[in-house]
Structures are given as C-alpha cells and as structure tokens.
Design a protein around this motif. Sequence first.
Motif, PDB file in Angstrom:
ATOM      1  N   SER A   1      11.721 108.730 108.370  1.00  0.00           N
ATOM      2  CA  SER A   1      13.102 109.182 108.633  1.00  0.00           C
ATOM      3  C   SER A   1      14.100 108.041 108.486  1.00  0.00           C
ATOM      4  O   SER A   1      15.269 108.262 108.157  1.00  0.00           O
ATOM      5  CB  SER A   1      13.204 109.794 110.032  1.00  0.00           C
ATOM      6  OG  SER A   1      12.791 108.856 111.015  1.00  0.00           O
TER       7      SER A   1
ATOM      8  N   TYR B   1      15.694 107.975 104.963  1.00  0.00           N
ATOM      9  CA  TYR B   1      16.729 108.988 104.706  1.00  0.00           C
ATOM     10  C   TYR B   1      18.069 108.509 105.264  1.00  0.00           C
ATOM     11  O   TYR B   1      19.122 108.766 104.692  1.00  0.00           O
ATOM     12  CB  TYR B   1      16.322 110.331 105.310  1.00  0.00           C
ATOM     13  CG  TYR B   1      15.069 110.898 104.675  1.00  0.00           C
ATOM     14  CD1 TYR B   1      15.091 111.389 103.372  1.00  0.00           C
ATOM     15  CD2 TYR B   1      13.860 110.904 105.350  1.00  0.00           C
ATOM     16  CE1 TYR B   1      13.946 111.885 102.761  1.00  0.00           C
ATOM     17  CE2 TYR B   1      12.697 111.396 104.758  1.00  0.00           C
ATOM     18  CZ  TYR B   1      12.750 111.882 103.465  1.00  0.00           C
ATOM     19  OH  TYR B   1      11.612 112.361 102.866  1.00  0.00           O
TER      20      TYR B   1
ATOM     21  N   LYS C   1      19.460 105.591 102.912  1.00  0.00           N
ATOM     22  CA  LYS C   1      19.978 106.057 101.629  1.00  0.00           C
ATOM     23  C   LYS C   1      21.457 106.424 101.696  1.00  0.00           C
ATOM     24  O   LYS C   1      22.101 106.615 100.670  1.00  0.00           O
ATOM     25  CB  LYS C   1      19.150 107.239 101.129  1.00  0.00           C
ATOM     26  CG  LYS C   1      17.815 106.826 100.517  1.00  0.00           C
ATOM     27  CD  LYS C   1      17.064 108.014  99.962  1.00  0.00           C
ATOM     28  CE  LYS C   1      15.832 107.571  99.207  1.00  0.00           C
ATOM     29  NZ  LYS C   1      16.140 106.769  97.997  1.00  0.00           N
TER      30      LYS C   1
END
Length: 276
Positions: free
Chosen positions: A99, A102, A105
């Motif tokens: 996680s 993510y 990013k």
Amino acid sequence: MSLIVEYINQISKNPTLKQFKNIKNEIVWYLECKSNITKEEIYLDKKPVSNNIVSLIDSFIKQKLKNIPFQYIIKKSSFFGRDFIVDYRALIPRIETESLFYELKKYEQVDNALEIGVGSGVICCTLSLEKTAKTILGTDISKPSISLAEENIKNLSIKNVKIKRHDFLTEKFNQKFDLIISNPPYINLEDYYKLPAHIKHFEPQIALTDGADGLIFYHRFSTVLKDILNQSGRFYCEIGKKNSVQKIKNIFSTKGYVVSCINDLHNDVRFLKIMH
C-alpha cells in the motif's frame, strides 16, 4: 500409475495436513518452483506421477510439518509484482506493505531516499524500479539481512541503491533526505511470545520486536527526524496493532510533526506519513 493431480488430492487429505488451509495449492506452486512442470500440465494435461515428483512432494510436506514458512521453503516471495529472494535472514514481505507504493505514486520522483531497516531489500529495490527516487540508501544493523538485500539488488541489476550497516538507535546520519521509510520492529515483547510458530520460530526476532514495548524506534525517529528529513520531505513508518496507532501518532505530534494515516488494502491503518 496415478496422475500427479490425483496424488496431490490424496496427500492433501492426510489428517496431519488439515492445519494448512492452502496445502494443495502450495504443493502445486512448490512443484512449479522445483521442477519444470507447470500448474496447467498438472491439472489439464493429466501428467503421471514420477518418483521425482513423489520425492519433491515428500520433501515439501516434511518442511511444512516443521512450520517453515512457504516463502522460506521456495526461497522467494512476490512484492509489488516482482519476485525477490527471501530466506531466514530477513522478514517475509507482506502484501499489506505494498500500500505504501500506491501512496508514493501520487508524488514526483525525489532526489534521495533512505530506508532504515532494509530487510530483504524489497522496498529499496522497488523504490528504484518504480523510479520513486534517484538515489536510495538502505541501512540495517543485521549483517545477514544486508547480504540478502545485496543479493536482490544484484539479481535485479539495480545501480542506484547502496546498502550499509548502521545502528539507527545509536548512530547518526551526516545528510538529509527527501523521503525516509521504515518498517521498524514494532511488536512488543509480550505479543512476540504469542506469535504463531511459523513466524516466531523462523523469521528474525530482531526485525519483529524491539524487546520492550514496541515503541523504541518511534521515539528515536521523533528525536532525530529533524536532523535527517528535508523541510519538505516525507517520512513513512509502518505500524502494527490498531490500538497502538494513537500512541505512535502522539509520539510525533507532541514534537510538532504533522501526522496522517495511510491505509492498506484491507482498509486498516498500515503507515503513518510524518512531515515537518
């Protein structure tokens, strides 16, 4: 002669293996790793069982009955879509940790990143391969862990990650970073002794518990972060039990840091993001 799939079905019904919920799939995955046979060949082509296959399955079952984690048996684990070498030298990468990427990013590439407690090197390597940072430094107190991380870096032909031995609780850094990440040993000693056998007896204790209340590393971070994190930088620390979230947030917020929560794929708080 029976077929491999029939033999696996038969073996899986053994009462001693009922404790392992995914044993049938794990046998197939093990065979894929240790022989040139594929899952499709086992299930669709109806391959006959051979003495070699019987020996491989027997070897796998013996290791499972010792509670050796599956990833240590096959000596690899997947993280963020890539396979990494893993063994007893470092923790097995958890899918919940993915996680973090993510979240990362959402931001532009930074100049430099630091990971404290590099383990098998999956985070450092992924920071490089996902182009999260131009240069990455990974540190750990454990020599075995460092050797494993270096194997993964070499195996993936990564050039912009350096690993060094460093005792975070007593030693300093002589530079600041745009991005700092750590999955510190956060399990308190009482809970450590309650861990399942496949974790407690095989994964390195030094990476799981601080030998005390599970908060030692967070206190240390709250003290030194001002000296190692750039003014606009971000620090992400992984956390464990839900009931410790507020305690850890308070450790940083009382020192004036801005703290926010990052949830994992199960929607549980997995990381705290800490900024000046």
